[in-house]
Motif scaffolding. Sequence first.
Motif, short mmCIF file in Angstrom:
data_model
loop_
_atom_site.label_atom_id
_atom_site.label_comp_id
_atom_site.label_asym_id
_atom_site.label_seq_id
_atom_site.Cartn_x
_atom_site.Cartn_y
_atom_site.Cartn_z
N LEU A 1 0.83 -1.20 0.00
CA LEU A 1 0.00 0.00 0.00
C LEU A 1 0.87 1.25 0.00
CD1 LEU A 1 -2.79 1.37 0.25
CD2 LEU A 1 -2.55 1.16 2.73
N ASP B 1 2.81 1.34 -3.57
CA ASP B 1 2.02 1.35 -4.81
C ASP B 1 0.66 2.01 -4.70
OD1 ASP B 1 4.09 -0.11 -6.02
OD2 ASP B 1 3.26 -1.99 -5.31
N GLY B 2 0.22 2.35 -3.50
CA GLY B 2 -1.09 2.97 -3.34
C GLY B 2 -2.20 1.94 -3.35
N ALA B 3 -3.41 2.41 -3.16
CA ALA B 3 -4.56 1.53 -3.07
C ALA B 3 -5.34 1.44 -4.38
CB ALA B 3 -5.50 2.02 -1.97
N ARG B 4 -4.93 2.25 -5.34
CA ARG B 4 -5.65 2.27 -6.61
C ARG B 4 -5.50 0.92 -7.32
NH1 ARG B 4 -4.57 7.19 -10.38
NH2 ARG B 4 -5.22 8.06 -8.41
N ARG C 1 -4.97 -1.51 -10.18
CA ARG C 1 -4.13 -1.39 -11.40
C ARG C 1 -4.71 -2.18 -12.54
NH1 ARG C 1 -1.62 2.60 -9.42
NH2 ARG C 1 -0.29 2.29 -7.66
#
Length: 159
Positions: free
Chosen positions: A151, A154-157, A159
Motif C-alpha cells: 500500500l 504502490d497505493g490503493a488504486r 491497477r
Amino acid sequence: ARAGVAVGTLYNYFPDRDGVVAALFAARRATLHPGVRAALDTSTGRFEERLAHVVRGVLVVMEDHRRFVKIAVEADYRPPPSAGTAGKPALAALLEAFEELLAAGVAEKVIDPELAELAAAVLAASFKAVVLRQLTANRPFVEQAEPLCRLFLDGARRR
C-alpha cells in the motif's frame, strides 16, 4: 499490593501518580526502541527490500510487546515534558527511523524527495491504524507487514 510495596513508598521515588505512569511508559518504550533501531540497522539490499524488512521487524517488536502496545495505543498516553528524551513517544521513534529509511529511498531514486518527509509521517502513523485494527480483530500485527508495504509503495488504486 501484589508487589508488596506500600503506596507511600512509591511516592519516595515519584512525585505523583502521573510520575509513576510516566516512568512505567518510559521503561516499556525503552524496550521497544532498540528493536526498532535493530530492524533499521539490519536492513540491507534495495530500498523495497529494506522497507519490507523494517516494517516486518517493527511489527514483530510490537507483537512481542503486544500488551503494552495495546495499552499505549488505547490510552494515547503523552509523557509530561519533564520526562525528556526518556519520554519520547514510540511514534516519534518510528518517525525518526522511517525518515532515515526514506532518505535512503530518495538516494536510490525510489522515493520522491519532495514527498519523503510526509511519506515518513504517513508510514509511521499507519502503524497505529494497523495495531488498532489487528487488536480489534485479535490477529497478529505482522500479518499486515506485506500489505502495508505494498500500500505504501504502490497505493490503493486498482491497477
